[in-house]
Design a protein around this motif. Structure first.
Motif, short mmCIF file in Angstrom:
data_model
loop_
_atom_site.label_atom_id
_atom_site.label_comp_id
_atom_site.label_asym_id
_atom_site.label_seq_id
_atom_site.Cartn_x
_atom_site.Cartn_y
_atom_site.Cartn_z
N SER A 1 81.36 103.71 46.07
CA SER A 1 81.20 104.22 44.71
C SER A 1 81.40 103.07 43.73
O SER A 1 81.93 102.02 44.10
CB SER A 1 82.21 105.34 44.43
N VAL A 2 80.99 103.27 42.51
CA VAL A 2 81.13 102.23 41.48
C VAL A 2 82.61 101.91 41.27
O VAL A 2 83.00 100.74 41.17
CB VAL A 2 80.46 102.68 40.16
N HIS A 3 83.44 102.95 41.23
CA HIS A 3 84.87 102.74 41.01
C HIS A 3 85.48 101.91 42.15
O HIS A 3 86.23 100.96 41.89
CB HIS A 3 85.59 104.08 40.88
N ASN A 4 85.16 102.26 43.38
CA ASN A 4 85.71 101.53 44.52
C ASN A 4 85.23 100.08 44.54
O ASN A 4 85.99 99.17 44.86
CB ASN A 4 85.37 102.22 45.84
N ARG A 5 83.98 99.87 44.19
CA ARG A 5 83.46 98.49 44.13
C ARG A 5 84.18 97.68 43.06
O ARG A 5 84.51 96.51 43.27
CB ARG A 5 81.96 98.47 43.88
N ARG A 6 84.43 98.30 41.93
CA ARG A 6 85.12 97.58 40.86
C ARG A 6 86.57 97.29 41.24
O ARG A 6 87.08 96.21 40.93
CB ARG A 6 85.06 98.39 39.56
N GLN A 7 87.23 98.22 41.88
CA GLN A 7 88.60 97.99 42.32
C GLN A 7 88.66 96.87 43.36
O GLN A 7 89.56 96.03 43.34
CB GLN A 7 89.20 99.28 42.90
N ALA A 8 87.70 96.84 44.28
CA ALA A 8 87.66 95.80 45.31
C ALA A 8 87.31 94.45 44.70
O ALA A 8 87.80 93.41 45.14
CB ALA A 8 86.67 96.17 46.40
N SER A 9 86.44 94.46 43.67
CA SER A 9 86.04 93.19 43.05
C SER A 9 87.18 92.55 42.28
O SER A 9 87.13 91.36 41.97
CB SER A 9 84.82 93.38 42.14
N ARG A 10 88.24 93.31 41.98
CA ARG A 10 89.43 92.72 41.37
C ARG A 10 90.13 91.80 42.36
O ARG A 10 90.82 90.87 41.96
CB ARG A 10 90.40 93.81 40.92
N PHE A 11 89.95 92.08 43.64
CA PHE A 11 90.62 91.31 44.68
C PHE A 11 89.69 90.30 45.34
O PHE A 11 90.12 89.23 45.74
CB PHE A 11 91.17 92.27 45.74
N ILE A 12 88.41 90.62 45.48
CA ILE A 12 87.44 89.74 46.14
C ILE A 12 86.47 89.23 45.09
O ILE A 12 85.70 90.01 44.52
CB ILE A 12 86.69 90.48 47.26
N ALA A 13 86.46 87.94 44.86
CA ALA A 13 85.61 87.36 43.82
C ALA A 13 84.20 87.08 44.30
O ALA A 13 83.26 87.06 43.50
CB ALA A 13 86.24 86.07 43.30
N ASP A 14 84.01 86.86 45.59
CA ASP A 14 82.70 86.51 46.14
C ASP A 14 81.82 87.76 46.25
O ASP A 14 82.15 88.70 46.99
CB ASP A 14 82.88 85.86 47.51
N GLU A 15 80.71 87.77 45.52
CA GLU A 15 79.85 88.95 45.49
C GLU A 15 79.19 89.23 46.84
O GLU A 15 78.97 90.39 47.21
CB GLU A 15 78.77 88.78 44.41
N ILE A 16 78.88 88.19 47.57
CA ILE A 16 78.23 88.36 48.88
C ILE A 16 79.20 89.04 49.86
O ILE A 16 78.83 89.96 50.59
CB ILE A 16 77.77 87.00 49.43
N ILE A 17 80.45 88.60 49.84
CA ILE A 17 81.45 89.19 50.72
C ILE A 17 81.76 90.62 50.29
O ILE A 17 81.96 91.51 51.13
CB ILE A 17 82.74 88.34 50.75
N LEU A 18 81.77 90.86 48.99
CA LEU A 18 81.98 92.22 48.49
C LEU A 18 80.87 93.15 48.96
O LEU A 18 81.12 94.27 49.42
CB LEU A 18 82.06 92.20 46.96
N ALA A 19 79.64 92.67 48.89
CA ALA A 19 78.51 93.47 49.37
C ALA A 19 78.61 93.70 50.88
O ALA A 19 78.34 94.80 51.37
CB ALA A 19 77.20 92.77 49.03
N LYS A 20 79.03 92.67 51.62
CA LYS A 20 79.19 92.83 53.07
C LYS A 20 80.27 93.87 53.38
O LYS A 20 80.12 94.67 54.31
CB LYS A 20 79.56 91.49 53.71
N LEU A 21 81.33 93.86 52.60
CA LEU A 21 82.41 94.82 52.80
C LEU A 21 81.91 96.25 52.66
O LEU A 21 82.22 97.10 53.49
CB LEU A 21 83.55 94.54 51.81
N PHE A 22 81.11 96.51 51.63
CA PHE A 22 80.66 97.88 51.38
C PHE A 22 79.43 98.28 52.19
O PHE A 22 79.21 99.47 52.43
CB PHE A 22 80.40 98.08 49.88
N THR A 23 78.61 97.32 52.60
CA THR A 23 77.39 97.69 53.34
C THR A 23 77.53 97.54 54.85
O THR A 23 76.80 98.18 55.60
CB THR A 23 76.20 96.84 52.87
#
Length: 190
Positions: A59-81
């Motif tokens: 969800s948008v909220h979960n992605r935003r909360q995770a992006s507070r901790f993980i700065a790398d967008e590629i890794i953030l996308a890997k985490l959620f996908t």
């Protein structure tokens, strides 16, 4: 009572500890396996497991909360996908800690922190090792031949160059070759 509800400060300032934790969690999600000390692994595991739990619901909220901790967008996308959907059926315990032994310099406990579903591609790595071993065997077998060839080539080139020198000099300039071996044997016999 507030027993065992704290965290390990790891002898670092809060900013250093937060930055280290963020970097290590990012590396864990990037490589799915990291080697570190036991104390750091236990602290990093807490943050990593909370982020994986969040990533199970994209969800948008979960992605935003995770992006507070993980700065790398590629890794953030890997985490959620990738990582989150793989752990969908698990209720917790997304990481494991494997003991390695003690570090040479300071005898710290070394461990491997990895995701539970991390798999070594032993079949492909084994095939790569076999191919590499075959190539090494072929190159070892080829080396003596190549060394013999190069030695023979050098010998042939020196003979050709000597022949060319003698042909290029006029016959009057050519001197008969001295025989140093015969002179040495005469001296040795005296």
């Amino acid at each position: 009572m507030n027993h065992k509800n704290g965290f390990n400060p790891l002898s670092r300032t809060s900013a250093h500890r937060r930055a280290m934790s963020r970097n290590m969690v990012t590396s864990l999600f990037r490589y799915e396996r990291i080697t570190t000390t036991k104390a750091k692994a236990l602290e990093v595991r807490k943050a990593a497991e909370k982020l994986i739990t969040r990533s199970k619901v994209d969800s948008v909220h979960n992605r935003r909360q995770a992006s507070r901790f993980i700065a790398d967008e590629i890794i953030l996308a890997k985490l959620f996908t990738d990582i989150g959907p793989r752990m969908k059926d698990r209720k917790g315990g997304y990481t494991r800690i494997l003991k390695l032994g003690f570090r040479q310099g300071d005898a710290a406990d070394l461990v491997i922190l990895e995701l539970v579903d991390y798999k070594l591609d032993s079949s492909s790595k084994g095939a790569k090792k076999d191919d590499k071993a075959k190539k090494d065997d072929k190159s070892k077998k080829a080396e003596p031949k190549s060394k013999d060839k190069t030695a023979a080539d050098k010998k042939a080139k020196t003979e050709k160059s000597k022949k060319a020198e003698t042909e290029s000099k006029p016959k009057a300039a050519q001197k008969p070759a001295e025989k140093p071996a015969a002179a040495e044997t005469d001296k040795a016999s005296e």
